[in-house]
Design an enzyme around this catalytic site. Structure first.
Site, short mmCIF file in Angstrom:
data_model
loop_
_atom_site.label_atom_id
_atom_site.label_comp_id
_atom_site.label_asym_id
_atom_site.label_seq_id
_atom_site.Cartn_x
_atom_site.Cartn_y
_atom_site.Cartn_z
N ARG A 1 -15.90 43.55 69.27
CA ARG A 1 -16.25 44.63 70.19
C ARG A 1 -16.98 45.72 69.41
NH1 ARG A 1 -11.14 45.61 72.68
NH2 ARG A 1 -11.74 44.03 74.19
N ASN B 1 -4.37 50.06 68.06
CA ASN B 1 -4.74 48.71 67.66
C ASN B 1 -4.11 48.39 66.32
OD1 ASN B 1 -6.93 48.10 69.70
ND2 ASN B 1 -7.75 49.98 68.79
N ASP C 1 -5.08 41.77 67.33
CA ASP C 1 -4.56 41.46 68.66
C ASP C 1 -3.44 42.37 69.17
OD1 ASP C 1 -6.24 39.08 68.51
OD2 ASP C 1 -4.64 38.21 67.31
N ASP D 1 -1.26 45.41 70.20
CA ASP D 1 -1.59 46.77 70.58
C ASP D 1 -0.32 47.47 71.06
OD1 ASP D 1 -4.55 46.46 70.43
OD2 ASP D 1 -4.21 45.08 72.09
N ASP E 1 0.18 42.31 74.10
CA ASP E 1 -0.61 41.19 73.57
C ASP E 1 0.08 40.36 72.51
OD1 ASP E 1 -2.63 42.00 75.33
OD2 ASP E 1 -3.51 43.33 73.84
N GLU F 1 -1.27 36.84 72.80
CA GLU F 1 -2.60 36.72 72.21
C GLU F 1 -2.49 36.63 70.69
OE1 GLU F 1 -6.79 39.24 72.02
OE2 GLU F 1 -5.25 39.87 73.41
#
Length: 176
Positions: free
Chosen positions: A23, A87, A105, A107, A120, A123
């Protein structure tokens, strides 16, 4: 090595463990830039996802990046209070192109009343297997979750009362 100066515009890039871009945030204003900490501000900026999607942030935010800790925070200023999105990721690096870190991943979302929620985990488990996160990274991240929760409870760093408001006032000075 030089670090971004207060008032300059930088890009923030997050990567995944496999080295691929995840990102990109455009045009964050540097409010403080040292070898240890970068604090930035932005408002309704363009965010580009690795899959080509683009979107704009919805509110002003103060970002906190640390070169010593495996997390960073975004304090989002909303009508009903400050929300934090934290994060878990590598300490930042700066290379004149952008401020960069690896996103791992996990958070933590922190609400205005300082309650929080770990997000997450599924994830993280998936990517840990897919990208073969080394055991030492896993251990660092688990310790970092505990450290981040401790910062929230202690109202340390960017969670300190008036931290976001003070830096937001400085951000507004650069926008005039």
């Amino acid at each position: 090595m030089s670090f971004p100066r207060a008032g300059s515009l930088i890009q923030v890039q997050s990567y995944k463990h496999n080295g691929l871009i995840h990102r990109t945030w455009e045009e964050t204003v540097v409010l403080k830039g040292t070898s240890k900490v970068v604090i930035g501000g932005n408002d309704r900026i363009l965010v580009k996802e690795a899959d080509g999607r683009q979107w704009r942030t919805r509110e002003p935010a103060i970002c906190y990046f640390d070169s010593q800790h495996w997390f960073n925070m975004i304090g989002m200023i909303r009508a009903d209070g400050i929300y934090y999105y934290c994060n878990l990721g590598s300490p930042f690096t700066w290379d004149e192109e952008a401020l960069k870190y690896i996103d791992y991943d996990l958070d933590i979302k922190v609400f205005p009343d300082m309650t929080y929620k770990l997000l997450d985990e599924d994830e993280y488990a998936l990517h840990s297997k897919q990208m073969n996160y080394p055991q030492p990274i896993d251990a660092i991240l688990k310790r970092s979750v505990d450290e981040l929760i401790s910062w929230i409870h202690q109202r340390k760093g960017p969670f300190a009362p008036q931290f976001v408001e003070m830096w937001y006032e400085r951000f507004l000075q650069y926008r005039i």
